[in-house]
Design an enzyme around this catalytic site. Sequence first.
Site: not given
Ligand code: GLA
Length: 729
Positions: A477, A547
């Site tokens: 990430d 997301d």
């Molecule tokens: C980002 C990712 C999510 C999740 C969060 C965790 O927003 O896109 O899928 O992994 O971080 O903090």
Amino acid sequence: MGIYYNEKSQSFNICAKDTSYILAVAPCGYLAHVYFGKRLPDEDLTYFLRLNENPFTPLTNDRDRASYLDTLPMEYPTFGTGDYRDCALKITDENGCSTCNLEYVSHKIYGGKPSLTGLPATFAEENEAQTLEIECVDKAVGLKVTLLYTAFEDLDVITRSVRFKNCGDKPVTLTKALSACVEFDDCGYDMITLNGSWARERQVERAPLHHGKQLIDSMRGESSHQNNPFVALVSHNADEDSGEAYGFGFVYSGNFIAQAEVTQHKKTRFIMGINHADFSWLLESGEEFIAPEVVMVYSCRGIGKMSRTFHDLYRQHLIRGQYKDKRRPVLINNWEATYFDFNTEKLISIADEASKLGIEMLVMDDGWFGHRDSDNSSLGDWFVYEKKINGGLKHLVDEVNKRGMKFGIWFEPEMVSPDSELFKAHPDWAIQVKGRPMTLCREQYVLDYSRKEVRDYIYSLMRNILDNANIECIKWDMNRQITEAGSAALPKERQKELWHRYVLGVYDLMERLTTDYPYILLENCSGGGARFDAGMLYYSPQIWCSDDTDAIERLKIQYGTSLCYPCSAMGAHVSDCPNHTVGRNTPFETRGNVALVGTFGYELDVTRIPQQDRDMIPKQIETFNKYNSLVRTGDHYRIGNMFKDNTWDAWMFTAKDKSEALLEFVQVLGRPNERSRRIKLKGLDENAYYYEENAPDVKISGTALMNAGINIANLWGDYQSRLYHFIKA
Ligand code: GLA
């Protein structure tokens, strides 16, 4: 296939499958652009340079070169010698001046495609592509500039990049070093771009070109949610199936610019490359710099064909690793299920239930390390948080494995929290400008990945985790963008190199990771889909799309993404309702059908969802397995377009041999007097007959299915979806 050099006209015809890209050496050694479009035979087209039309030709009078240069279609324009359109190359010489002038020196043509040291790039075997290298020089400073072109034999693709070498004895600084410039002889195009925001990535926007400059860019240190490094210039009449489309994709994950400029003579100059704002790169004598790759796709059969060419290229010649051509395991991710509130027991209870339903992998998301109970701490401290992962990571992974499931883990390797052991020990490892406060974002700073010792340290912690438990997937990430770009390790004259050195550092670590752990499935992510770009696809065969997991929002996000990225790379999950981003309730079946388009998985607490939803999971997985090879290897056709009509959507995957096809339909809103809808299929064999799997006795010709269509009847309610499987009789 071939790249032809015509000695007489001093021109190059770079031929990909059905495409030609022609350039020529013009008077005074300038490289000039002649043509880009449908494939042409090897003949002299240099009359298009219109050298004699211009009263100020350099042939007769060198003093008038300025006017000449301002109208000549330039292949790689430089700053300062009278071409007042935007340039691709600008330097600072030892006197502080910016002027640069390139002259053709030599060229070579060979089979295959060179790799670009330290950078992601498409690849090809010797018999799959040909490469042309044209060497130019700026004599005054001794800068050698090599333009690289590769033409693919089976695809309408030409790639470009540029190598710079300081062959002089004084330092030269590149202050703008773009990867490509393409000149168009007119301005009759629409520019298609993919813009967005967090949870609303890659929304399609189309607007006609107008005089002046229209551009998209990123200065955020990553390709970004806001603008994707992709542009298509399409004829005004272009639609999915007809008209001309020129697609440009940048194989890069940092700051970029893509700009179309309509000039005084109603011509268009398109440029693409690393954003030159706050960029410079010092080349000491003998040093080299490589500008990342631009992929150019031409289609004379509409935007759909352009997309399918990008899909084929990226699937076959960019994505690597053992999952390149393989179905990905159906996973369950605990982010939306638990957020930070989980422990070993909770994860095992999810695995217990998930394994019974046929889910194949559990991915443990954010919150398993340091003392992380919220997003306020611990990034950089990649050791197990024993309070939550009680019994240790190996115990947890073994338990999950015992249930027949693989185990994946979340990292955010580029980040550091102020509340972390790492930051306390090495505050200078964060990107920062000396003497200025550092801006926090999501309570975190960005690590200075231009520094090898920083990358080595993070990697050593990651290795400890990966070597001590059977981890088969990583979600990598990246949850904030760069501010106060400065490095404690770079000298003053190299500070503006940080943006690019950062990206090179990320690539370096991803390369090491994928080399050392070839069996690990690497999924990229950046606050959802902020780094969904071709650079990242080189390291990870799939990227988390957004997301926003709401099935209806995803219709637009996935449509936009499919413009240039293969569906098989789109991370798509079924999540709980009401949806956590928009609060919408959609049927579980529709959530499944929409996620089917990508790499399939679940993002919910499978122990807590309604029983009737849980009961549908085995069937959904069966459906995913049934169609996944079609989705991964077939041709993608967009039929509906939510950006034009947001009441319905439809798309298809058709086998390359046209033996079968999957049609997916979503009725977004039920409407009065619209209880049925005619859908015309695409990509079938018009001379063959097909039947729909559920009605094997009804045979319909490919011609009828594509021209008359099928009638989808009895549509009732919002957010309804249907699948149709057509098989050649
Ligand atoms: C980002 C990712 C999510 C999740 C969060 C965790 O927003 O896109 O899928 O992994 O971080 O903090």
